[in-house]
Scaffold this active site. Structure first.
Site, short mmCIF file in Angstrom:
data_model
loop_
_atom_site.label_atom_id
_atom_site.label_comp_id
_atom_site.label_asym_id
_atom_site.label_seq_id
_atom_site.Cartn_x
_atom_site.Cartn_y
_atom_site.Cartn_z
CG HIS A 171 -1.91 -1.14 1.16
ND1 HIS A 171 -2.53 -1.35 2.02
CD2 HIS A 171 -2.11 -2.02 0.18
CE1 HIS A 171 -3.50 -2.63 1.90
NE2 HIS A 171 -3.33 -2.88 0.71
CB ILE A 217 0.87 6.24 2.87
CG1 ILE A 217 2.27 6.61 3.06
CG2 ILE A 217 0.34 4.98 3.72
CD1 ILE A 217 2.40 7.08 4.43
CB CYS A 218 -3.01 3.13 -0.28
SG CYS A 218 -4.90 2.90 -0.50
CG LEU A 219 -3.50 4.52 6.56
CD1 LEU A 219 -3.82 3.01 6.84
CD2 LEU A 219 -2.44 4.90 7.52
CD1 TRP A 277 -6.21 8.61 -1.21
CD2 TRP A 277 -5.22 6.83 -2.13
NE1 TRP A 277 -4.82 9.25 -1.43
CE2 TRP A 277 -4.18 8.18 -2.07
CE3 TRP A 277 -4.51 5.89 -2.48
CZ2 TRP A 277 -2.68 7.88 -2.31
CZ3 TRP A 277 -3.21 5.85 -2.78
CH2 TRP A 277 -2.14 6.71 -2.70
#
EC number: 2.3.2.23
Lengths: 161, 399
Positions: free
Chosen positions: A91, A98-100, A154
């Site tokens: 991720h 950052i894919c959060l 996202w």
């Protein structure tokens, strides 16, 4: 002019300054385990060392997080990226994005830099494999103009890591 | 006018019915806000304090301190009115989530300044959290100690211990002393452990095995050696019984008798209890020359570790076991050996009476702690030393 630089250029509001000062004070008294704030005189951009947790894929590795605070922090989420080289993680894109979810849609003003850091370390620690996201190349190419990850739409599809 | 004051009937100054400028509020209906504040449905917009001076609550969003906060209906978290007004995102079609617990349709209510009961309750909660943290820390320390002990035992049971190895005793006997004595204890393999015993002065509070205990055992042995010179077949159990009587009472406390008294152990009060008795009896047994190895099992508990369950010598024994043994002692010291009034002693004593063939293997009380095992080792080694000095007695078969 990218939105990332635009948002960090606008000075922090009074309330944002006040809150960040208090967060920094609290951090100095009680820093989250595995993190080290690199001292600067810039309250609006924090650079934080992340130490991979022992017993995980990233133990003994050190990364750097860059946290930029918008004028209306904490009503708006901070922009959090890894300074490349970013950790190899399903991720985390090679440009450090950052894919959060908590960094974007799920941000809440009740969160703090410290709690965000802990979430990121937790995400690292639960990584099953050291690999880039499948669409890394495409995404990074699209971000060439310095787009902020906060501009990205996202899709949070994986709640395991 | 009075009707507008709301449930708490607190009079709110007009200037606190509008935002203090914490945020640049857009789309705030000031009239509605004023009404809500006057009706005590929302907390007044007091200017937030930077520091927690007296009885203030911190808003978890702006980190400023207020006399009172609104509470979320879902999770009762506090929030100041101005931060609450920021939560409603006017352009979003999605229902607002609680910033704390993410419950949809975030709503707050105002209950005024926290009552004494609420504050007391919070203090109790905080106290509980602190206590829980302390318990966790203590548990961590305990676990760490256990690991340490296990490691020690692993290393000590893994084979022959070098002569003068002081690993065991370095814990119990941390200081140097006036004399050094080497005793040996046989192991199942037939090898010997040699320990140098050092201090008799310092006592490590952590453990029951103390230099004083060791000294006591030596003294008992010496005294029995003396006794047996004179009354070979009529050992003085009374002393041992007396010893045990005092000892059992205080052994856990491990309050030690002065050393000078120790030297004349047979007449002193001592904390060493049943174990000391066992040792005494062991020495006595040795002296009276019964060679039957089965008897040594009867010294119970301790000896059996070495004789019957050599493998178990690496497992520790807990204080519980220790106590359990003590309790059992009361039951039947024995018609065979001592007058019943004494009322104290090892039930294993009855197995130990002269020429006894009775073997009892009580596996439930195999010693677990290494202190206990050391006591045992001492007992065994003393007995063996005794056997050697009396030279006429052949080596005892330990297995």
């Amino acid at each position: 002019m990218t939105s990332a630089s635009a948002s960090s250029r606008k000075a922090l509001s009074k309330i944002a300054t006040n809150r960040l000062q208090k967060e920094l004070m609290e951090w100095q008294v009680n820093p989250p385990t595995g993190f080290k704030h690199k001292v600067t005189d810039n309250l609006q951009r924090w650079v934080i060392e992340v130490h991979g947790a022992p017993g995980t894929l990233y133990s003994n590795e050190v990364f750097q997080l860059q946290v930029d605070f918008p004028e209306h922090y904490p009503m708006e989420a901070p922009q959090v990226i890894f300074v490349p080289p970013a950790p190899l993680h399903p991720h985390i894109y090679s440009n450090g994005h950052i894919c959060l979810d908590i960094l974007y849609d799920s941000w809440s003003p009740a969160m703090t830099v410290s709690s965000v850091c802990i979430s990121i370390l937790s995400m690292l620690s639960s990584s099953p494999a050291k690999q880039r996201p499948a669409d890394d190349e495409r995404y990074v190419k699209n971000c060439r103009n310095g787009r902020s990850p906060k501009e990205t739409r996202w899709w949070f599809h994986d709640d395991k890591v | 006018m009075g009707n507008k004051l709301g449930r708490r009937r607190q009079i709110v100054d007009e200037k606190y019915t509008k935002p203090q400028g914490l945020y640049q509020h857009k789309d705030v209906d000031h009239k509605k806000l004023r009404k809500l504040i006057l009706d005590a449905k929302l907390a007044p917009c007091y200017p937030g304090d930077d520091d927690c001076s007296c009885d203030l609550e911190e808003c978890p969003i702006c980190f400023l301190y207020y006399p009172s906060l609104n509470r979320s209906r879902c999770c009762t978290k506090g929030i100041c009115t101005e931060c609450f007004l920021q939560m409603k995102t006017p352009n979003s079609t999605r229902p607002t989530q609680c910033p704390f617990c993410k419950t949809l349709n975030y709503a707050v209510e105002y209950r005024g300044v926290k009552s004494k009961e609420e504050k007391g309750q919070e203090q109790i909660e905080e106290q509980r959290v602190i206590e829980a943290k302390i318990r966790m820390r203590q548990q961590e320390i305990l676990d760490e100690e256990e690991r340490m002990i296990k490691r020690q035992e692993m290393s000590s049971s893994s084979g022959i211990i070098e002569p003068n190895e002081t690993e065991y005793f370095s814990r119990a006997a941390a200081s140097s002393s006036e004399s050094e004595e080497i005793v040996s204890a046989p192991q199942p393999s037939g090898t010997e452990i040699r320990h140098s015993l050092r201090s008799r002065e310092n006592r490590d509070d952590e453990f029951d095995l103390d230099p004083e205990n060791i000294m006591l055992m030596e003294a008992i042995w010496l005294s029995y050696q003396e006794d047996n010179k004179h009354q070979h077949h009529n050992p003085n159990y009374g002393d041992a019984a007396q010893l045990a009587k005092y000892a059992t009472e205080v052994r856990v406390l491990a309050s030690m008798a002065p050393q000078s008294e120790m030297a004349s152990a047979s007449s002193s009060s001592s904390p060493s209890g049943g174990l000391a008795c066992a040792i005494a009896a062991l020495a006595e047994r040795q002296q009276t020359g019964a060679e039957s190895s089965t008897n040594y099992n009867n010294y119970g508990v301790n000896t059996s570790t070495y004789n019957i369950h050599p493998d178990h010598s690496s497992t520790g024994l807990s204080l519980n076991n220790h106590l359990q043994i003590s309790r059992q002692e009361h039951e039947s010291w024995g018609e065979n050996v001592v007058e019943p009034e004494t009322g104290y002693g090892y039930d294993h004593y009855e197995d130990v009476h002269r020429g006894g063939q009775y073997v009892q293997q009580d596996e439930n009380i195999v010693p677990e702690s290494f202190e206990e095992q050391m006591m045992l080792a001492m007992a065994v080694s003393l007995a063996e030393a005794r056997a050697r000095t009396s030279s006429s007695t052949p080596e005892v078969a330990w297995i």
